[in-house]
Design a protein around this motif. Sequence first.
Motif, PDB file in Angstrom:
ATOM      1  N   ALA A 197       0.838  -1.212   0.000  1.00 17.00           N
ATOM      2  CA  ALA A 197       0.000   0.000   0.000  1.00 17.00           C
ATOM      3  C   ALA A 197       0.865   1.252   0.000  1.00 17.00           C
ATOM      4  N   LEU A 198       1.938   1.241   0.780  1.00  8.05           N
ATOM      5  CA  LEU A 198       2.828   2.402   0.808  1.00  8.05           C
ATOM      6  C   LEU A 198       3.431   2.644  -0.570  1.00  8.05           C
ATOM      7  N   GLY A 199       3.765   1.565  -1.290  1.00  8.06           N
ATOM      8  CA  GLY A 199       4.282   1.714  -2.651  1.00  8.06           C
ATOM      9  C   GLY A 199       3.263   2.346  -3.576  1.00  8.06           C
ATOM     10  N   LEU A 200       2.001   1.921  -3.453  1.00  8.64           N
ATOM     11  CA  LEU A 200       0.939   2.510  -4.279  1.00  8.64           C
ATOM     12  C   LEU A 200       0.719   3.981  -3.945  1.00  8.64           C
ATOM     13  N   LEU A 201       0.866   4.310  -2.675  1.00  7.66           N
ATOM     14  CA  LEU A 201       0.664   5.696  -2.237  1.00  7.66           C
ATOM     15  C   LEU A 201       1.907   6.554  -2.455  1.00  7.66           C
ATOM     16  N   GLY A 202       3.026   5.920  -2.783  1.00  8.66           N
ATOM     17  CA  GLY A 202       4.267   6.665  -2.977  1.00  8.66           C
ATOM     18  C   GLY A 202       4.836   7.206  -1.681  1.00  8.66           C
ATOM     19  N   CYS A 203       4.661   6.441  -0.586  1.00 10.02           N
ATOM     20  CA  CYS A 203       5.098   6.904   0.739  1.00 10.02           C
ATOM     21  C   CYS A 203       6.184   6.021   1.312  1.00 10.02           C
ATOM     22  N   SER A 204       6.950   6.603   2.184  1.00 12.86           N
ATOM     23  CA  SER A 204       7.906   5.814   2.964  1.00 12.86           C
ATOM     24  C   SER A 204       7.173   5.284   4.200  1.00 12.86           C
ATOM     25  N   PRO A 205       7.710   4.259   4.840  1.00 15.34           N
ATOM     26  CA  PRO A 205       7.057   3.703   6.039  1.00 15.34           C
ATOM     27  C   PRO A 205       6.803   4.785   7.089  1.00 15.34           C
ATOM     28  N   ALA A 247       3.414   8.047  -7.373  1.00 18.21           N
ATOM     29  CA  ALA A 247       4.612   8.773  -6.974  1.00 18.21           C
ATOM     30  C   ALA A 247       4.957   9.899  -7.955  1.00 18.21           C
ATOM     31  N   GLY A 248       4.717   9.697  -9.238  1.00 17.11           N
ATOM     32  CA  GLY A 248       5.008  10.724 -10.238  1.00 17.11           C
ATOM     33  C   GLY A 248       3.832  11.643 -10.527  1.00 17.11           C
ATOM     34  N   GLY A 249       2.751  11.506  -9.755  1.00 15.74           N
ATOM     35  CA  GLY A 249       1.577  12.343  -9.972  1.00 15.74           C
ATOM     36  C   GLY A 249       0.576  11.735 -10.928  1.00 15.74           C
ATOM     37  N   GLN A 250       0.894  10.588 -11.527  1.00 16.38           N
ATOM     38  CA  GLN A 250      -0.024   9.941 -12.454  1.00 16.38           C
ATOM     39  C   GLN A 250      -1.125   9.211 -11.678  1.00 16.38           C
ATOM     40  N   ALA A 251      -2.262   9.005 -12.326  1.00 18.08           N
ATOM     41  CA  ALA A 251      -3.393   8.309 -11.710  1.00 18.08           C
ATOM     42  C   ALA A 251      -3.096   6.811 -11.647  1.00 18.08           C
TER      43      ALA A 251
END
Length: 160
Positions: free
Chosen positions: A93-101, A144-148
């Motif tokens: 989920a963090l990868g999909l959201l582009g977030c670090s833990p 992460a790059g702003g794409q949908a």
Amino acid sequence: MANHRSDVPPSTPASSRAGVCHCGSAESSAEPLGLQELRARLDLLERENAELRRHRTDTEFSRARYQALFEGAPVGYLTLRSGGFVEQANATALGLLGCSPGAATGQPLDRFLMDGEGERLHAHLRRVAGSGERVSCELAFRGAGGQAVPVRLDSIRVSV
């Protein structure tokens, strides 16, 4: 003068002459009932405590196993508090959201959506709150790059 009582016949038991209680070994005398009862209760408490320790160990093992499954799942998992705030997110989920833990924790989930998706998310969360059933919807998260990033959100209310 000798240090003895001449008014007590020599046939009188020594305990009576000395003014002390009867003494004996544990094998030869029965324990008072109160002490037996206390020992029985102590034994019961020790057995119950051992059983509780075993249950605690089992629970900790089970929790660790489910935590590992949650963290290593190939699909994204989120737990949300009321209002749609992220309480926990696995690595996928963090990868999909582009977030670090830890970066998503405490944040409103709609912060990670594409513009215009917030109302759909909140309508989804209202349906989840009013139902004990699984509820699904499709949303577009901001990658992460702003794409949908299209995401199917399957949710169920869990009370703990």
